[in-house]
Design an enzyme around this catalytic site. Structure first.
Site, PDB file in Angstrom:
ATOM      1  N   LYS A 108       0.654  -1.317   0.158  1.00  0.00           N
ATOM      2  CA  LYS A 108      -0.046   0.068   0.189  1.00  0.00           C
ATOM      3  C   LYS A 108       0.795   1.456  -0.128  1.00  0.00           C
ATOM      4  O   LYS A 108       0.463   2.525  -0.241  1.00  0.00           O
ATOM      5  CB  LYS A 108      -0.975   0.119   1.069  1.00  0.00           C
ATOM      6  N   ASP A 109       2.193   1.474   0.451  1.00  0.00           N
ATOM      7  CA  ASP A 109       3.222   2.324   0.421  1.00  0.00           C
ATOM      8  C   ASP A 109       2.974   2.854  -1.215  1.00  0.00           C
ATOM      9  O   ASP A 109       3.273   4.258  -1.244  1.00  0.00           O
ATOM     10  CB  ASP A 109       4.525   2.047   0.740  1.00  0.00           C
TER      11      ASP A 109
END
Ligand SMILES: *Cc1c(COP(=O)(O)O)cnc(C)c1O
Length: 482
Positions: A108-109
């Site tokens: 998700k970064d």
């Protein structure tokens, strides 16, 4: 090129407006009115940030190119330790696209390092002066990635709510030790649903809206239904495609399959857009855990969320309503009224069925399967032993499903979390008795695998816990208006 809602194609907005709005007024999701075709020459030579700067303008044409260049450099530079889009060979014909080399060790970064910058710039472009308040209910990964992405940004604050007994020790400490002047983190009594219901209530409460409006604050979410979260994820399909060609010495045009551990259907939807933009992807294989509503959908054409919810070892995929599927449904049937109808049935009855033609069209691009908890543990053990590849539980689900779909074509499995985020489950899968503490489990796992854990995780042991408050879910609304 503009965007319209999956439930109403009449109203068009720019990409900046789509990102500020998040969800369309009719409840639909924003999608591009046409899918641009990418000029492929020279892309294979670019670094990850350069490739992102080259691809994003196709889908964000109203943003300044120089801004995108700088934003992608800031997002995907040192924070990813030179391993953005890192693609490694696991065994003959099978690659892992490791998406967990970023600041919080979760895929998700990729979205949450860039989307906050896109949001701040969109507000500037549109002349919006309100403060944006992000509320996030998280089962673990999204919360930390969002905190890192939004911390100390101008005109934004962020409050994260996680279930008091629903995350791993590592995940909890990642959030409790968060730095930044515009962040708040709260443990909520109960499970993820309690936290999520509390946050949804705050979003829907007209009194909250009125109170905030007086102070020029507007609520927003960091959920993957926002186009700004989806669009950055398209880049790594391109990047990994070129890395496989390079390692296999294959020409451009070679067809490659991708297998994606799936929850909210965001990651795999990005792969679909990459394919439609011209990347030679064969099948996109949707891999589910025991919460296999999507696998059933692709098998039967009926999406039925009325089923028991299973808590699994791959918690980020424990989802029964996969919101991003709506984008695909529109692209497959091209009929906004039809999509609106299905979504109404889903919200009222928890089930809908698509027609034969729509299902056929979806199956041209997608296949699907699922992996039981036992099979997932077996995969972690076998891949570690036979190939020296240490997979986390989410990646293992995809490896397990990929085995059923592998052909003579190369296959890329998206590896979405670092195994050290779930050290106890991974240790158990390797046949060891897991100690109660995550940190002891990390040490054991390091000895066993010979691979060291990332500093950002081991460091947590000595970080002060800044946020310790445990609240009842009813208090979320009070915090939203504070
Ligand atoms: C969020 C997440 C997923 C699922 O991705 P979707 O875009 O929701 O389908 C898979 N693995 C991990 C580790 C995640 O955090």
């Amino acid at each position: 090129m503009n965007y319209f809602s999956t439930r109403n194609t009449g109203e068009k907005v720019s990409s900046a407006e789509a990102i500020v709005k998040g969800l369309a007024a009719d409840g639909g999701l924003f999608i591009p009115e046409e899918i641009p075709q990418v000029k492929m020459e020279g892309l294979e030579k670019l670094s990850y940030p350069q490739l992102a700067a080259e691809l994003l303008p196709y889908l964000l044409p109203d943003y300044d190119r120089e801004f995108l260049k700088q934003a992608t450099e800031e997002a995907y530079g040192p924070a990813f330790h030179g391993k953005a889009g890192h693609t490694v060979k696991v065994k003959d014909g099978l690659y892992a696209l490791e998406l967990w080399h970023g600041p919080t060790c979760a895929f998700k970064d990729y979205a949450l390092q860039l989307m906050p910058r896109l949001l701040v710039e969109a507000k500037r472009m549109l002349g919006r002066t309100e403060k944006t308040r992000i509320l996030v209910a998280t089962s673990g990964d999204t919360g930390k990635a969002a905190l890192e992405g939004y911390k100390d940004l101008n005109g934004i604050d962020i409050f994260v709510f996680y279930p008091n007994d629903g995350t791993s020790e590592i995940q909890r400490l990642q959030m409790a030790s968060q730095q930044g002047g515009n962040v708040g983190v709260y443990a909520v009594e109960g499970n993820f649903d309690d936290a999520q219901t509390g946050v949804k209530k705050a979003f829907r409460d007209p009194a909250v809206e009125v109170q905030l409006e007086k102070r020029n604050i507007r609520l927003s979410s960091a959920n993957s239904i926002n186009w700004g979260r989806l669009v950055p994820q398209i880049v790594y399909y391109f990047y990994s495609y070129f890395r496989v060609l390079e390692q296999e010495n294959l020409p451009f045009g070679t067809v490659i399959d991708y297998c994606v551990p799936t929850g909210n259907f965001g990651d795999i939807t990005a792969g679909y857009y990459a394919k439609k933009m011209g990347l030679p992807i064969g099948k996109l294989i949707c891999a589910a855990n025991q919460n296999n509503v999507l696998a059933d959908f692709f098998a039967t054409g009926t999406y039925d969320a009325n089923r028991p919810f299973h808590k699994t070892g791959s918690p980020s995929m424990d989802i029964l309503i996969s919101s991003n599927l709506e984008r695909l449904l529109y692209n497959a049937c091209g009929d906004e009224k039809q999509v609106a109808g299905w979504m109404k049935e889903l919200s009222e009855k928890g089930v809908y069925s698509v027609d034969e033609q729509t299902l056929e069209t979806l199956r041209e691009d997608f296949a699907a399967g699922w992996c039981s908890e036992e099979a997932c543990a077996e995969i972690i053990g076998r891949y570690n032993e036979q190939y020296g590849y240490l997979a986390d539980t989410h990646t293992a689900v995809a490896l397990g499903v990929a085995e059923h779909f592998i052909t003579e074509r190369p296959m890329v499995v998206l590896s979405t979390a670092n195994p050290y985020k779930f050290p106890r489950v991974v240790l158990t899968a390797l046949g060891q008795e897991a100690p109660l503490s995550d940190f002891e489990a990390i040490e054991q796992l390091e000895k066993l695998s010979g691979i060291s854990a990332p500093d950002s995780l081991t460091m947590l042991k000595n970080m002060p816990e800044r946020f310790k408050e445990v609240i009842p879910a009813e208090k979320i609304t009070d915090i939203a208006v504070q």
